[in-house]
Write a protein that holds these residues in place. Structure first.
Motif, PDB file in Angstrom:
ATOM      1  N   GLU A  64       0.366   8.497  -5.816  1.00  0.00           N
ATOM      2  CA  GLU A  64      -1.278   8.222  -6.339  1.00  0.00           C
ATOM      3  C   GLU A  64      -1.903   7.424  -5.071  1.00  0.00           C
ATOM      4  N   THR A  65      -1.533   7.064  -4.059  1.00  0.00           N
ATOM      5  CA  THR A  65      -2.474   6.498  -3.048  1.00  0.00           C
ATOM      6  C   THR A  65      -2.282   7.329  -1.733  1.00  0.00           C
ATOM      7  N   LYS A  66      -1.705   8.330  -1.464  1.00  0.00           N
ATOM      8  CA  LYS A  66      -1.614   9.047  -0.482  1.00  0.00           C
ATOM      9  C   LYS A  66      -3.121   9.938  -0.428  1.00  0.00           C
ATOM     10  N   GLY A  67      -3.799   9.613   0.667  1.00  0.00           N
ATOM     11  CA  GLY A  67      -4.908  10.144   0.950  1.00  0.00           C
ATOM     12  C   GLY A  67      -6.245   9.646  -0.106  1.00  0.00           C
ATOM     13  N   MET A  68      -5.875   8.387  -0.370  1.00  0.00           N
ATOM     14  CA  MET A  68      -6.888   8.022  -1.459  1.00  0.00           C
ATOM     15  C   MET A  68      -8.232   7.735  -0.978  1.00  0.00           C
ATOM     16  N   ILE A  69      -8.359   7.492   0.314  1.00  0.00           N
ATOM     17  CA  ILE A  69      -9.699   7.223   0.964  1.00  0.00           C
ATOM     18  C   ILE A  69      -9.821   8.668   1.730  1.00  0.00           C
ATOM     19  N   GLY A  70     -10.901   9.472   1.123  1.00  0.00           N
ATOM     20  CA  GLY A  70     -11.201  10.742   1.963  1.00  0.00           C
ATOM     21  C   GLY A  70     -12.706  10.775   2.141  1.00  0.00           C
ATOM     22  N   ALA A  71     -13.335  11.842   2.310  1.00  0.00           N
ATOM     23  CA  ALA A  71     -14.670  11.959   2.813  1.00  0.00           C
ATOM     24  C   ALA A  71     -15.483  11.430   1.552  1.00  0.00           C
ATOM     25  N   PRO A  72     -15.078  11.668   0.010  1.00  0.00           N
ATOM     26  CA  PRO A  72     -16.031  11.243  -0.910  1.00  0.00           C
ATOM     27  C   PRO A  72     -16.161   9.697  -0.889  1.00  0.00           C
ATOM     28  N   GLN A  73     -14.687   9.061  -0.897  1.00  0.00           N
ATOM     29  CA  GLN A  73     -14.848   7.672  -0.821  1.00  0.00           C
ATOM     30  C   GLN A  73     -15.632   7.066   0.140  1.00  0.00           C
ATOM     31  N   LEU A  74     -15.515   7.638   1.742  1.00  0.00           N
ATOM     32  CA  LEU A  74     -16.302   7.160   2.690  1.00  0.00           C
ATOM     33  C   LEU A  74     -17.662   7.078   2.322  1.00  0.00           C
ATOM     34  N   ALA A  75     -18.182   8.356   1.838  1.00  0.00           N
ATOM     35  CA  ALA A  75     -19.582   8.542   1.544  1.00  0.00           C
ATOM     36  C   ALA A  75     -20.083   7.582   0.671  1.00  0.00           C
ATOM     37  N   ALA A  76     -19.256   6.944  -0.358  1.00  0.00           N
ATOM     38  CA  ALA A  76     -19.682   5.946  -1.190  1.00  0.00           C
ATOM     39  C   ALA A  76     -19.697   4.558  -0.636  1.00  0.00           C
ATOM     40  N   MET A  77     -19.147   4.480   0.608  1.00  0.00           N
ATOM     41  CA  MET A  77     -19.176   3.123   1.296  1.00  0.00           C
ATOM     42  C   MET A  77     -20.640   2.819   1.694  1.00  0.00           C
ATOM     43  N   ARG A  78     -20.998   1.485   1.720  1.00  0.00           N
ATOM     44  CA  ARG A  78     -22.269   1.104   2.156  1.00  0.00           C
ATOM     45  C   ARG A  78     -22.643   1.900   3.599  1.00  0.00           C
ATOM     46  N   PRO A  79     -23.699   1.762   3.740  1.00  0.00           N
ATOM     47  CA  PRO A  79     -24.141   2.538   5.276  1.00  0.00           C
ATOM     48  C   PRO A  79     -24.166   1.193   6.243  1.00  0.00           C
ATOM     49  N   GLY A  80     -23.589   1.490   7.262  1.00  0.00           N
ATOM     50  CA  GLY A  80     -23.113   0.569   8.359  1.00  0.00           C
ATOM     51  C   GLY A  80     -21.939  -0.167   8.069  1.00  0.00           C
ATOM     52  N   ALA A  81     -21.226   0.199   6.997  1.00  0.00           N
ATOM     53  CA  ALA A  81     -19.699  -0.338   6.746  1.00  0.00           C
ATOM     54  C   ALA A  81     -18.695  -0.127   7.937  1.00  0.00           C
ATOM     55  N   ILE A  82     -17.527  -0.986   7.586  1.00  0.00           N
ATOM     56  CA  ILE A  82     -16.683  -0.764   8.557  1.00  0.00           C
ATOM     57  C   ILE A  82     -15.251  -0.528   7.723  1.00  0.00           C
ATOM     58  N   ILE A  83     -14.342   0.518   8.209  1.00  0.00           N
ATOM     59  CA  ILE A  83     -12.985   0.598   7.374  1.00  0.00           C
ATOM     60  C   ILE A  83     -11.928   0.218   8.370  1.00  0.00           C
ATOM     61  N   VAL A  84     -10.940  -0.432   7.706  1.00  0.00           N
ATOM     62  CA  VAL A  84      -9.714  -0.705   8.835  1.00  0.00           C
ATOM     63  C   VAL A  84      -8.510  -0.610   7.966  1.00  0.00           C
ATOM     64  N   ASN A  85      -7.550  -0.126   8.665  1.00  0.00           N
ATOM     65  CA  ASN A  85      -6.118   0.346   8.208  1.00  0.00           C
ATOM     66  C   ASN A  85      -5.104  -0.152   9.022  1.00  0.00           C
ATOM     67  N   CYS A  86      -4.415  -1.232   8.685  1.00  0.00           N
ATOM     68  CA  CYS A  86      -3.229  -1.628   9.170  1.00  0.00           C
ATOM     69  C   CYS A  86      -1.866  -1.618   8.483  1.00  0.00           C
ATOM     70  N   ALA A  87      -2.123  -0.667   7.316  1.00  0.00           N
ATOM     71  CA  ALA A  87      -1.082  -0.149   6.365  1.00  0.00           C
ATOM     72  C   ALA A  87      -0.312   1.037   6.652  1.00  0.00           C
ATOM     73  N   ARG A  88      -0.814   1.984   6.142  1.00  0.00           N
ATOM     74  CA  ARG A  88      -0.119   3.364   6.442  1.00  0.00           C
ATOM     75  C   ARG A  88      -1.063   4.520   6.652  1.00  0.00           C
ATOM     76  N   GLY A  89      -0.717   5.328   7.770  1.00  0.00           N
ATOM     77  CA  GLY A  89      -1.779   6.271   8.104  1.00  0.00           C
ATOM     78  C   GLY A  89      -2.238   7.472   6.812  1.00  0.00           C
TER      79      GLY A  89
END
Length: 358
Positions: free
Chosen positions: A251-276
């Protein structure tokens, strides 16, 4: 080669006047979870037990881990482990390959302790078929990973690595003080956590202490002591920083892709210290280069080590560390302690706490 602990002369189980047999254990440590940590932890948790230790030191992290036969993220070889285990009843390790072949070659083996958050280097099905219990160390690196995550958020938000690199190249970049170049403060900002488990909970506590508004998306949580539980869509649309803390599942594999990134606020930051595998990194590079995202910070990657041609190495505004979020001395000690607690339960004939199921 197998090394014996100080004072150990024989691999043969020894009989004591009480009639009890000595329990043989193999400490298959490495250069992070040291053998002395494993042995000292077991002796501390089971002070009255008759124990005999053998030791072998695996090459990780001096040599990267990899797949061995049917198990992942392992260090060492099957032949090496079969020779070292001998007639040991208990094996304590972090990275050793506990494959079907190894388990079948060691019929006296009753307990395997994997000092990490998931026992991916053990064949759980083979262990169950041969009556071998596998325990592991959930939460061992929660504190270290949470602190590293906070550091990565700050590093990306305040451009700490980039400005350090400019200074070491003899460039004083005061133009970073321009309004459109400066980052945010966490106090008063909204930070969204995707995953509210052991690591996410600690990150939420730290962020709240710094004055951030905390949002959490976790379908397995019904309440939280810190922050507000929200949908993923709500989190993405409201957060100034999004940080990932989920396990990889179908369910979570690839859960954040281009559509989800586009839905983020302009100028936001994304961090991943979990799994690639949670994130589309190419889409992140596109979003930063296109000006939609301010930056990103990653400790985990879809391929490790990062390929030389990866855009992650050249896209500006991305902070990178080599899968070190959980690397602290406390993590190594925690791993040894958690395993030793279940070893002590095993020796007393009590139910174990952290048992891995096939």
């Amino acid at each position: 080669m197998t090394e014996r602990s100080e004072g150990i002369e024989s691999a043969t189980p020894m009989s004591h006047p009480s009639g009890h047999m000595t329990t043989r254990l193999l400490a298959a440590g490495d250069h992070f979870v040291l053998n002395r940590l494993l042995i000292d932890a077991v002796r501390a948790q089971a002070p009255g037990a008759d124990l005999e230790f053998a030791e072998i030191t695996l090459d990780w992290p001096l040599v990267p881990f990899g797949r061995v036969a049917e198990v992942d993220e392992a260090s060492g070889t099957e032949d090496q482990m079969i020779e070292a285990l001998g007639d040991a009843e208990i094996c304590l390790t972090q990275m050793a390959p506990l494959t079907r072949r190894v388990i079948e070659a060691c019929p006296r083996l009753k307990l395997i302790g994997i000092g990490r958050g998931g026992p991916v280097n053990a064949n759980l099905e083979a262990a169950a078929e041969h009556g071998v219990t596998v325990c592991y160390a959930p939460g061992r690196n929660a504190g270290a990973t949470a602190e590293h995550t906070l550091g990565m958020i700050l590093a990306a938000a305040r451009r700490i690595p980039q400005t350090h690199a400019e200074l070491t190249a003899d460039r004083w970049r005061s133009d970073y003080y321009r309004y459109d170049e400066v980052g945010i403060e966490l106090a008063g900002s909204t930070v969204g956590l995707v995953g509210g488990g052991a690591v996410g909970h600690r990150v939420a506590q730290m962020l709240a202490a710094l004055g951030a508004r905390v949002l959490i998306h976790d379908p397995y949580l019904t309440e939280t002591a810190v922050g507000e539980l929200v949908s993923l869509d709500d989190l993405l649309s409201r957060a100034d920083v999004v940080t990932l803390h989920a396990r990889v599942t179908p369910e979570t594999k690839g859960m954040i892709g281009a559509p989800q990134l586009a839905a983020m606020r302009p100028g936001a930051i994304i961090v991943n210290c979990a799994r690639g595998a949670l994130l589309d990194y190419e889409a992140v590079c596109d979003a930063i280069e296109g000006g939609h995202l301010f930056g990103a910070a990653f400790d985990v990657f879809p391929e490790e080590p990062i390929p030389a041609e990866s855009r992650l190495l050249t896209t500006p505004g991305i902070v990178l560390t080599p899968h070190l979020a959980g690397a602290s001395r406390q993590t190594a000690a925690n791993a040894a302690r958690i395993l030793a607690e279940d070893v002590a339960r095993h020796l007393r004939g009590e139910p174990l706490v952290n048992v891995a199921k096939p």
